[in-house]
Design a protein around this motif. Structure first.
Motif, short mmCIF file in Angstrom:
data_model
loop_
_atom_site.label_atom_id
_atom_site.label_comp_id
_atom_site.label_asym_id
_atom_site.label_seq_id
_atom_site.Cartn_x
_atom_site.Cartn_y
_atom_site.Cartn_z
N ASP A 270 0.83 -1.20 0.00
CA ASP A 270 0.00 0.00 0.00
C ASP A 270 0.87 1.25 0.00
O ASP A 270 2.10 1.16 0.06
CB ASP A 270 -0.97 -0.01 1.19
N ASP A 271 0.23 2.40 -0.05
CA ASP A 271 0.98 3.67 -0.11
C ASP A 271 1.89 3.86 1.10
O ASP A 271 2.99 4.38 0.97
CB ASP A 271 0.02 4.85 -0.22
N ASP A 272 1.43 3.44 2.28
CA ASP A 272 2.26 3.59 3.48
C ASP A 272 3.57 2.81 3.36
O ASP A 272 4.62 3.27 3.78
CB ASP A 272 1.50 3.14 4.72
N PHE A 273 3.48 1.60 2.78
CA PHE A 273 4.69 0.79 2.58
C PHE A 273 5.69 1.54 1.71
O PHE A 273 6.87 1.65 2.04
CB PHE A 273 4.32 -0.55 1.93
N TRP A 274 5.20 2.08 0.57
CA TRP A 274 6.10 2.73 -0.38
C TRP A 274 6.64 4.05 0.16
O TRP A 274 7.81 4.37 -0.07
CB TRP A 274 5.39 2.92 -1.73
#
Length: 152
Positions: free
Chosen positions: A120-124
Motif C-alpha cells: 500500500d501507499d504507506d509501505f512505499w
C-alpha cells in the motif's frame, strides 16, 4: 545450462519486449511483466510454464524474489514498515551474503512488486522515506511502459 536454452530465453525476452513497444500490441503485455523481462527479474507474479522453463536464465532468481517478498510481506502484514536502508541491512547487501542479494536486486524486486500493485501507499512512503534510501531507489515508484524500453 545449454546454449540452446539461453538462445530461447533471449529470443523470448526480445519477443515480449518487442510486443510491448509495438503500439498495436502494447496493451497485451502488462507493464510489470514487461519490466520483469526487461530487467531480467523472474516474473513470479506472472508465472507461466515459459518463465518456469527458463527460470535459470533470469539475473534475479525466483528464490531471491521469494526471500525478499516473503519477508517484506510478513512484516507489512504485522504493520512493521522499513526504509530501503533497513532492508539493505536486513539482507546484508553491503557485505557478502549467501543469497547474492545486492542493492540492484532490492531495487528491481521492489519495482516489480510496485508495478504489480503490491503493498500500500504507506509501505512505499516508508521504503522511500527521504534521506533513507539511495538516489537510484527513487525509480522504484516510477512508471514503466513501452517508452521505458530501449534496445541496444
Amino acid at each position: 545450462m545449454s546454449n540452446n536454452n539461453r538462445t530461447i530465453y533471449n529470443l523470448q525476452r526480445f519477443q515480449i519486449l518487442q510486443t510491448k513497444v509495438n503500439p498495436q500490441t502494447s496493451d497485451y503485455i502488462p507493464d510489470a511483466y514487461a519490466y520483469a523481462w526487461y530487467d531480467e527479474v523472474y516474473p513470479i507474479m506472472h508465472e507461466s510454464d515459459l518463465s518456469g522453463d527458463l527460470s535459470e536464465f533470469f539475473k534475479i532468481s525466483k528464490e531471491q524474489i521469494d526471500q525478499i517478498t516473503k519477508y517484506a510481506d510478513s512484516e507489512w502484514l504485522d504493520k512493521r514498515l522499513y526504509t530501503f536502508y533497513e532492508y539493505e541491512d536486513y539482507f546484508s547487501v553491503r557485505t557478502a551474503n549467501e543469497n547474492n542479494i545486492e542493492r540492484f536486486t532490492l531495487i528491481a524486486v521492489f519495482k516489480y512488486v510496485y508495478l504489480s500493485g503490491g503493498f500500500d501507499d504507506d509501505f512505499w512512503k516508508k521504503l522511500l522515506e527521504p534521506m533513507k534510501h539511495p538516489a537510484e531507489a527513487q525509480s522504484i515508484t516510477s512508471k514503466f511502459d513501452k517508452d521505458s524500453i530501449y534496445f541496444i
